[in-house]
Design an enzyme around this catalytic site. Structure first.
Site, PDB file in Angstrom:
ATOM      1  N   PHE A 149      29.539  70.021  97.539  1.00  7.16           N
ATOM      2  CA  PHE A 149      30.731  70.669  97.869  1.00  7.16           C
ATOM      3  C   PHE A 149      30.501  72.168  98.448  1.00  7.16           C
ATOM      4  CE2 PHE A 149      30.365  72.275  93.558  1.00  7.16           C
ATOM      5  CZ  PHE A 149      30.898  73.817  93.795  1.00  7.16           C
ATOM      6  N   LYS A 173      28.605  60.627 104.037  1.00  9.41           N
ATOM      7  CA  LYS A 173      29.481  60.718 102.897  1.00  9.41           C
ATOM      8  C   LYS A 173      29.555  62.354 102.220  1.00  9.41           C
ATOM      9  CE  LYS A 173      30.047  60.701  98.778  1.00  9.41           C
ATOM     10  NZ  LYS A 173      30.896  61.824  98.016  1.00  9.41           N
ATOM     11  N   GLU A 176      33.857  64.586  98.181  1.00  9.72           N
ATOM     12  CA  GLU A 176      35.216  64.416  98.217  1.00  9.72           C
ATOM     13  C   GLU A 176      36.105  65.711  97.845  1.00  9.72           C
ATOM     14  OE1 GLU A 176      33.108  63.517  96.192  1.00  9.72           O
ATOM     15  OE2 GLU A 176      33.649  63.097  94.099  1.00  9.72           O
ATOM     16  N   SER A 226      23.578  67.837  92.593  1.00  5.80           N
ATOM     17  CA  SER A 226      22.959  68.279  91.141  1.00  5.80           C
ATOM     18  C   SER A 226      21.743  67.406  91.001  1.00  5.80           C
ATOM     19  CB  SER A 226      24.099  68.251  90.297  1.00  5.80           C
ATOM     20  OG  SER A 226      24.637  66.993  90.135  1.00  5.80           O
ATOM     21  N   CYS A 281      22.665  76.822  96.052  1.00  7.77           N
ATOM     22  CA  CYS A 281      21.242  76.382  95.206  1.00  7.77           C
ATOM     23  C   CYS A 281      20.072  77.386  95.297  1.00  7.77           C
ATOM     24  CB  CYS A 281      20.817  74.973  95.888  1.00  7.77           C
ATOM     25  SG  CYS A 281      20.289  75.058  97.572  1.00  7.77           S
ATOM     26  N   GLU A 375      21.847  75.353  84.817  1.00  5.86           N
ATOM     27  CA  GLU A 375      22.327  75.672  86.224  1.00  5.86           C
ATOM     28  C   GLU A 375      23.947  76.155  85.842  1.00  5.86           C
ATOM     29  OE1 GLU A 375      22.855  73.068  89.555  1.00  5.86           O
ATOM     30  OE2 GLU A 375      22.336  74.695  90.985  1.00  5.86           O
TER      31      GLU A 375
END
Ligand code: NAD
Length: 474
Positions: A149, A173, A176, A226, A281, A375
């Site tokens: 995301f 993909k 979402e 992740s 990240c 994280e």
């Protein structure tokens, strides 16, 4: 609903979907943006078949011809620049400037892909009199990328232009949580002249990812997200004999020494921690403060207080994310850490339904605390005090992650020592977000990446192709 309900883009069509949808809410103010299909293995299968049909023609075109589409696409990215940046902002919550930076990086990778004819040329040798060996780079077939995301435009562009320029046909993909930019990408690629079926978007969640991993006619898959999911996806895709590269999460350490330039370091560390609301990240998560760097910490706190939610600090992705981030801060405080700047409970006037966390600086964090090990993915800087470089490196090296690490010093010798000792794939010297620019590849080490090589740059050519060695005598 601001935008019409999303549909998958398969074989050049917007395909109606009769199954479940997920509502899409803007993190900025809670506005209802759209809804996204939660596709199934059936839609994956349809997309793979469309991409297989398209592969026959696309892979036979010359790389020069394929790259022309991306020259045109680059122009479209430029002419729609602000609109694309705004879409990123709406669905992800970041600031407009951060949206612009993201689209600029998408353009940079597209430009790199445009140079693929030059990058893949050559390699021929007369190996005995009259006998020649040469190497050609053949595409793999149908390939896919699964994206997170936090960069709705940039991360998909790490792979789309180069994989397609090299002759593959593609299924995206997207997350979402941020599917709108992906849909826009499909439209612009179509407008640039990409033939139907070469690029397809299948929306959804885990179900779609698992169907991609399992599909017999999908040749390669990249994943960015992740670490726990990256591990699972890498294992599933490779156990199905696919080529895979899975980028995972991060816990980046910034080592600050007393000789570092106070102003430059404070501005840079704060930007690394708070940029994109810490949802990068490459974000600074932990500062390892060596010796007396009190004046730098004070300046970091001043800079942090200038970073204001809703002004120069965007939202985090959801209310759940806000709750999770704030819980990390509270737990660290209860364990004895000292909150110097507290971003908990942030509310932006006029955007009360948005999900904001103010920038947070926490001192006296100990390496064994959860906030130091896991994280957090929010605008939070945990400061761990270290007596010397050895102690700082021991903390950095004990992290299972290995995306980025940085050192702030005026000493070339100390910087070199850190570069050699840090266990991370991307190192900064007085640079807090050491993202390599093209043609240098992006990729971490350890639990920040599963598979070999980098996801962008020259390594990507090897990932998206297979070499054919040809020996000829006439
Ligand atoms: P995520 O792992 O939750 O989701 C990533 C993708 O995986 C999404 O498309 C999602 O739909 C899908 N997914 C979710 N659960 C799944 C499951 N059980 N099985 C299969 N697929 C599943 O990540 P996120 O929250 O969207 O993104 C943030 C994470 O991504 C952070 O950890 C961040 O560090 C990481 N990230 C890493 C890099 C890198 O290059 N190393 C770059 C950007 C983001």
């Amino acid at each position: 609903m601001k935008y019409e309900a999303l549909r998958n883009r398969i074989g050049g069509e917007r395909v109606a979907f009769g199954g479940d949808h997920l509502g899409l809410v803007s993190p900025i103010d809670g506005a209802h943006l759209s809804q996204v299909p939660l596709s199934t293995a059936i839609e994956v299968d349809t997309a793979v078949e469309a991409a297989r049909r398209a592969f026959a023609d696309w892979s036979r075109r010359t790389i020069k011809e394929r790259s022309q589409v991306f020259y045109r696409y680059r122009e479209l990215l430029n002419s729609h620049f602000d609109e694309l940046a705004m879409l990123v902002r709406e669905e992800n919550g970041k600031t407009l400037d951060e949206g612009r930076a993201e689209v600029a990086k998408a353009i940079e990778v597209t430009e790199f892909a445009c140079s693929s004819p030059q990058l893949t040329a050559g390699e021929v040798l007369e190996v005995s009199p009259g006998v020649e060996c040469r190497v050609e780079h053949a595409p793999l077939g149908v390939v896919a990328s699964v994206t997170p995301f936090n960069f709705p435009s940039m991360v998909p562009h790490w792979t789309i232009p180069i994989a397609i320029c090299l002759g593959n046909t593609f299924i995206l993909k997207p997350s979402e949580k941020v599917p709108l930019s992906a849909d826009r990408t499909a439209k612009l690629l179509h407008d640039a002249g990409l033939p139907a079926g070469v690029f397809n978007v299948v929306h959804g969640d885990r179900t779609v990812v698992e169907a991609l991993c399992d599909h017999a006619h999908l040749e390669a898959l990249t994943f960015v997200g992740s670490t726990p999911i990256a591990k699972q996806v890498y294992a599933r895709a490779t156990s199905n004999l696919k080529r895979a590269l899975a980028m995972g999460g991060a816990k980046n350490h910034l080592v600050v020494l007393p000789d570092a330039n106070v102003q430059q370091t404070a501005v840079n560390v704060t930007a690394s921690m708070a940029g994109c609301a810490g949802q990068r990240c490459m974000a600074a998560a932990t500062m390892l403060a060596i010796g007396d760097v009190q004046s730098i910490i004070e300046r970091i706190c001043e800079e942090t207080r200038k970073t204001v939610p809703g002004e120069n600090l965007g939202a985090v992705i959801s209310h759940e994310a806000k709750k999770r981030i704030e819980a990390y801060i509270t737990e660290a405080e209860n364990a004895g850490a000292k909150v110097l700047v507290d971003g908990r409970g942030a509310v932006v006037a006029g955007c009360e339904a948005g999900s904001y966390v103010g920038p947070t600086v926490i001192d006296n964090v100990r390496p064994e605390m959860r906030i130091a090990r896991e994280e957090v993915f929010g605008p939070v800087l945990a400061i761990i005090r270290a007596k010397d470089m050895d102690e700082a490196i021991a903390v950095e090296n004990s992290s299972p992650f290995g995306n980025a690490a940085a050192v702030y010093t005026q000493s070339g010798e100390v910087a070199r020592e850190f570069i050699d000792a840090a266990s991370a794939g991307m190192i900064g010297v007085n640079v807090g977000v050491p993202v390599p620019r093209e043609p240098f590849g992006f990729g971490g080490w350890n639990d920040s990446r599963f598979g070999a090589g980098d996801i962008t740059g020259k390594n990507a050519i090897g990932f998206w192709t297979q070499s054919k060695k040809i020996t000829t005598r006439w």
